[in-house]
Design a protein around this motif. Structure first.
Motif, PDB file in Angstrom:
ATOM      1  N   PRO A  63       3.254   3.723  -8.439  1.00  0.00           N
ATOM      2  CA  PRO A  63       3.556   4.398  -9.700  1.00  0.00           C
ATOM      3  C   PRO A  63       2.438   4.263 -10.723  1.00  0.00           C
ATOM      4  CG  PRO A  63       4.709   2.302  -9.577  1.00  0.00           C
ATOM      5  CD  PRO A  63       4.032   2.496  -8.249  1.00  0.00           C
ATOM      6  N   ALA A  64       2.532   5.038 -11.784  1.00  0.00           N
ATOM      7  CA  ALA A  64       1.559   4.944 -12.869  1.00  0.00           C
ATOM      8  C   ALA A  64       1.550   3.532 -13.429  1.00  0.00           C
ATOM      9  CB  ALA A  64       1.901   5.949 -13.972  1.00  0.00           C
ATOM     10  N   GLY A  65       0.355   3.063 -13.770  1.00  0.00           N
ATOM     11  CA  GLY A  65       0.231   1.710 -14.300  1.00  0.00           C
ATOM     12  C   GLY A  65       0.190   0.647 -13.230  1.00  0.00           C
ATOM     13  N   SER A  66      -0.091   1.052 -11.981  1.00  0.00           N
ATOM     14  CA  SER A  66      -0.110   0.101 -10.868  1.00  0.00           C
ATOM     15  C   SER A  66      -1.453   0.128 -10.148  1.00  0.00           C
ATOM     16  CB  SER A  66       1.003   0.417  -9.863  1.00  0.00           C
ATOM     17  OG  SER A  66       2.268   0.288 -10.443  1.00  0.00           O
ATOM     18  N   LEU A  67      -1.707  -0.958  -9.398  1.00  0.00           N
ATOM     19  CA  LEU A  67      -2.846  -1.055  -8.503  1.00  0.00           C
ATOM     20  C   LEU A  67      -2.326  -1.177  -7.083  1.00  0.00           C
ATOM     21  CD1 LEU A  67      -5.003  -3.841 -10.216  1.00  0.00           C
ATOM     22  CD2 LEU A  67      -5.370  -1.402 -10.391  1.00  0.00           C
ATOM     23  N   ALA A  68      -3.039  -0.574  -6.143  1.00  0.00           N
ATOM     24  CA  ALA A  68      -2.741  -0.772  -4.729  1.00  0.00           C
ATOM     25  C   ALA A  68      -4.022  -1.217  -4.043  1.00  0.00           C
ATOM     26  CB  ALA A  68      -2.218   0.510  -4.092  1.00  0.00           C
ATOM     27  N   VAL A  69      -3.913  -2.215  -3.175  1.00  0.00           N
ATOM     28  CA  VAL A  69      -5.054  -2.730  -2.418  1.00  0.00           C
ATOM     29  C   VAL A  69      -4.658  -2.752  -0.951  1.00  0.00           C
ATOM     30  CG1 VAL A  69      -6.562  -4.717  -2.017  1.00  0.00           C
ATOM     31  CG2 VAL A  69      -5.844  -4.142  -4.348  1.00  0.00           C
ATOM     32  N   PHE A  70      -5.509  -2.183  -0.081  1.00  0.00           N
ATOM     33  CA  PHE A  70      -5.200  -2.221   1.344  1.00  0.00           C
ATOM     34  C   PHE A  70      -6.466  -2.017   2.163  1.00  0.00           C
ATOM     35  CE2 PHE A  70      -4.510   2.135  -0.135  1.00  0.00           C
ATOM     36  CZ  PHE A  70      -5.223   2.902   0.784  1.00  0.00           C
ATOM     37  N   TRP A  71      -6.382  -2.454   3.415  1.00  0.00           N
ATOM     38  CA  TRP A  71      -7.465  -2.243   4.378  1.00  0.00           C
ATOM     39  C   TRP A  71      -7.302  -0.839   4.939  1.00  0.00           C
ATOM     40  CZ3 TRP A  71      -7.913  -4.797   9.854  1.00  0.00           C
ATOM     41  CH2 TRP A  71      -9.205  -4.577  10.370  1.00  0.00           C
ATOM     42  N   GLY A  72      -8.331  -0.011   4.789  1.00  0.00           N
ATOM     43  CA  GLY A  72      -8.220   1.386   5.173  1.00  0.00           C
ATOM     44  C   GLY A  72      -8.216   1.651   6.659  1.00  0.00           C
ATOM     45  N   ALA A  73      -8.337   0.607   7.484  1.00  0.00           N
ATOM     46  CA  ALA A  73      -8.372   0.814   8.936  1.00  0.00           C
ATOM     47  C   ALA A  73      -7.029   1.265   9.490  1.00  0.00           C
ATOM     48  CB  ALA A  73      -8.825  -0.460   9.643  1.00  0.00           C
ATOM     49  N   THR A  74      -5.954   0.988   8.776  1.00  0.00           N
ATOM     50  CA  THR A  74      -4.654   1.478   9.207  1.00  0.00           C
ATOM     51  C   THR A  74      -4.523   2.946   8.825  1.00  0.00           C
ATOM     52  OG1 THR A  74      -3.591  -0.678   8.975  1.00  0.00           O
ATOM     53  CG2 THR A  74      -2.163   1.251   8.908  1.00  0.00           C
ATOM     54  N   PRO A  75      -4.116   3.826   9.753  1.00  0.00           N
ATOM     55  CA  PRO A  75      -3.991   5.248   9.421  1.00  0.00           C
ATOM     56  C   PRO A  75      -3.090   5.454   8.202  1.00  0.00           C
ATOM     57  CG  PRO A  75      -3.743   4.901  11.776  1.00  0.00           C
ATOM     58  CD  PRO A  75      -3.741   3.543  11.152  1.00  0.00           C
ATOM     59  N   HIS A  76      -3.589   6.177   7.224  1.00  0.00           N
ATOM     60  CA  HIS A  76      -2.810   6.428   6.019  1.00  0.00           C
ATOM     61  C   HIS A  76      -3.053   7.848   5.538  1.00  0.00           C
ATOM     62  CE1 HIS A  76      -6.741   4.809   4.812  1.00  0.00           C
ATOM     63  NE2 HIS A  76      -6.638   5.502   3.704  1.00  0.00           N
ATOM     64  N   ARG A  77      -2.046   8.378   4.850  1.00  0.00           N
ATOM     65  CA  ARG A  77      -2.113   9.767   4.392  1.00  0.00           C
ATOM     66  C   ARG A  77      -1.413   9.887   3.055  1.00  0.00           C
ATOM     67  NH1 ARG A  77       0.942  14.820   5.256  1.00  0.00           N
ATOM     68  NH2 ARG A  77       2.584  13.645   6.327  1.00  0.00           N
ATOM     69  N   LEU A  78      -2.077  10.514   2.112  1.00  0.00           N
ATOM     70  CA  LEU A  78      -1.465  10.804   0.824  1.00  0.00           C
ATOM     71  C   LEU A  78      -0.618  12.062   0.993  1.00  0.00           C
ATOM     72  CD1 LEU A  78      -1.329   9.864  -2.094  1.00  0.00           C
ATOM     73  CD2 LEU A  78      -3.264  11.348  -2.603  1.00  0.00           C
ATOM     74  N   VAL A  79       0.702  11.899   0.921  1.00  0.00           N
ATOM     75  CA  VAL A  79       1.585  13.016   1.239  1.00  0.00           C
ATOM     76  C   VAL A  79       2.065  13.766   0.010  1.00  0.00           C
ATOM     77  CG1 VAL A  79       2.338  12.019   3.413  1.00  0.00           C
ATOM     78  CG2 VAL A  79       3.585  11.450   1.330  1.00  0.00           C
ATOM     79  N   ALA A  80       2.041  13.112  -1.160  1.00  0.00           N
ATOM     80  CA  ALA A  80       2.529  13.793  -2.362  1.00  0.00           C
ATOM     81  C   ALA A  80       2.102  13.029  -3.603  1.00  0.00           C
ATOM     82  CB  ALA A  80       4.053  13.913  -2.333  1.00  0.00           C
ATOM     83  N   THR A  81       2.020  13.746  -4.701  1.00  0.00           N
ATOM     84  CA  THR A  81       1.862  13.136  -6.015  1.00  0.00           C
ATOM     85  C   THR A  81       2.852  13.804  -6.942  1.00  0.00           C
ATOM     86  OG1 THR A  81       0.235  14.702  -6.838  1.00  0.00           O
ATOM     87  CG2 THR A  81      -0.612  12.824  -5.593  1.00  0.00           C
ATOM     88  N   ASP A  82       3.239  13.126  -8.005  1.00  0.00           N
ATOM     89  CA  ASP A  82       4.236  13.721  -8.901  1.00  0.00           C
ATOM     90  C   ASP A  82       3.598  14.348 -10.132  1.00  0.00           C
ATOM     91  OD1 ASP A  82       3.494  11.646 -10.534  1.00  0.00           O
ATOM     92  OD2 ASP A  82       5.498  10.777 -10.731  1.00  0.00           O
ATOM     93  N   ALA A  83       2.242  14.381 -10.156  1.00  0.00           N
ATOM     94  CA  ALA A  83       1.577  14.921 -11.334  1.00  0.00           C
ATOM     95  C   ALA A  83       0.678  16.107 -11.029  1.00  0.00           C
ATOM     96  CB  ALA A  83       0.760  13.822 -12.011  1.00  0.00           C
ATOM     97  N   GLY A  84       0.467  16.392  -9.747  1.00  0.00           N
ATOM     98  CA  GLY A  84      -0.389  17.507  -9.379  1.00  0.00           C
ATOM     99  C   GLY A  84      -1.773  17.376  -9.975  1.00  0.00           C
ATOM    100  N   ALA A  85      -2.255  18.482 -10.543  1.00  0.00           N
ATOM    101  CA  ALA A  85      -3.604  18.499 -11.102  1.00  0.00           C
ATOM    102  C   ALA A  85      -3.724  17.629 -12.347  1.00  0.00           C
ATOM    103  CB  ALA A  85      -4.002  19.941 -11.424  1.00  0.00           C
ATOM    104  N   ASP A  86      -2.588  17.227 -12.944  1.00  0.00           N
ATOM    105  CA  ASP A  86      -2.615  16.398 -14.146  1.00  0.00           C
ATOM    106  C   ASP A  86      -2.705  14.915 -13.830  1.00  0.00           C
ATOM    107  OD1 ASP A  86      -2.401  18.620 -15.814  1.00  0.00           O
ATOM    108  OD2 ASP A  86      -0.212  18.636 -15.612  1.00  0.00           O
TER     109      ASP A  86
END
Length: 290
Positions: A63-86
């Motif tokens: 969510p907004a106001g958060s940090l995420a940290v991860f190792w990118g070697a695991t397959p991952h996909r950004l499937v949606a955002t709730d703000a679009g171009a904003d």
């Protein structure tokens, strides 16, 4: 902004060959048509909007106001955002070689190499993350300042790990729920990942890894793939290749010694697996970074 080529953020087939520099990006988040992976530690800073990831077999919301940290070697996909171009998000990708050179305690390294993101409120870092991000972008490649920026990014990671360890919370994708893997099963997956990170230098097998969570090997393999998006054997190899990367850059060990120290059963296996995942031979990898 450094000169590193943009990674697979914008497509499913791009290959990044320069893993020696940090990569920065800021803007709205593009939805990815397919999962991707990369051998970097990824930091997401969500200033406005939210990110919804498919991470292995798990959905994770940042969510907004958060940090995420991860190792990118695991397959991952950004499937949606709730703000679009904003939306307003910041991405930092730190080469795994750099992370391994920090000599993090094994407990911290195991958290980083687990296959679920660590998600924390930005307020726990007690820093203006937007201002810090802008400074880091500007300081890359500047004598003296780049070293300071790298130290600050390392400190950020350590603060996130400290919060994760002492908050009494497990701020990971597992907490957001996975419809395919129960909470009890996810604990087994986490235990197998921890055991692998702590013992990959030894001649361990899938049977040994499954036994660490008191699971049948066949069931453990199915569960691990469902939760993480890769097999236990693949995860084990990734840990060994990451260790070989660290040893090639930080020691004068021969390739044969590196293969043995990283847990590979033979030098031929080491060369094959390393070249497949790094896109170059161990010798060429070392010469490019030294």
């Amino acid at each position: 902004m450094n000169a590193r080529e943009a990674p697979e953020l914008y497509g499913d087939s791009a290959i990044v060959t320069d893993r020696t520099r940090l990569w920065f990006h800021r803007g709205a988040a593009p939805v990815m048509p397919l999962p991707h992976r990369h051998d970097d530690l990824e930091i997401n800073i969500v200033l406005q909007g939210a990110l919804d990831y498919q991470f292995g077999g798990t959905r994770a919301s940042v969510p907004a106001g958060s940090l995420a940290v991860f190792w990118g070697a695991t397959p991952h996909r950004l499937v949606a955002t709730d703000a679009g171009a904003d939306g307003d998000m910041c991405w930092i990708q730190v080469p795994l070689t750099t992370v391994l050179g920090w000599n993090l305690p094994m407990s911290d390294l195991s958290e980083v190499l687990l296959s679920q993101p660590i998600i924390v409120p930005a307020t726990t870092i007690a820093r203006d993350m937007e201002a810090m991000f802008v400074s880091w972008q500007q300081e890359m490649g500047v004598d003296g300042l780049e070293t300071i920026a790298l130290l600050e990014i390392q400190a950020l990671i350590r603060r996130v790990l400290h919060w994760q360890r002492h908050s009494g919370e497990k701020a990971s994708a597992a907490a957001s729920g996975n419809p395919n893997v129960s909470a009890d099963s996810m604990r087994g997956v986490t235990e197998m990942a921890r055991f692998t990170v702590e013992n990959f230098r030894k001649q361990i097998s899938v049977v040994d890894i499954a036994a660490s969570a008191n699971l049948n090997p066949h069931y453990a393999t199915t569960l691990f793939r469902r939760a993480v998006g890769s097999t236990i054997a693949e995860y084990l190899i990734r840990c060994r290749v990451a260790e070989a990367q660290r040893l090639l850059v930080t020691t004068t060990m021969t390739a044969s010694e590196v293969a043995h120290a990283a847990g590979f059963g033979s030098q031929s296996s080491f060369y094959a697996q390393f070249t497949k995942r790094c896109g170059t031979s161990p010798g060429t990898y070392r010469s490019r970074l030294l």
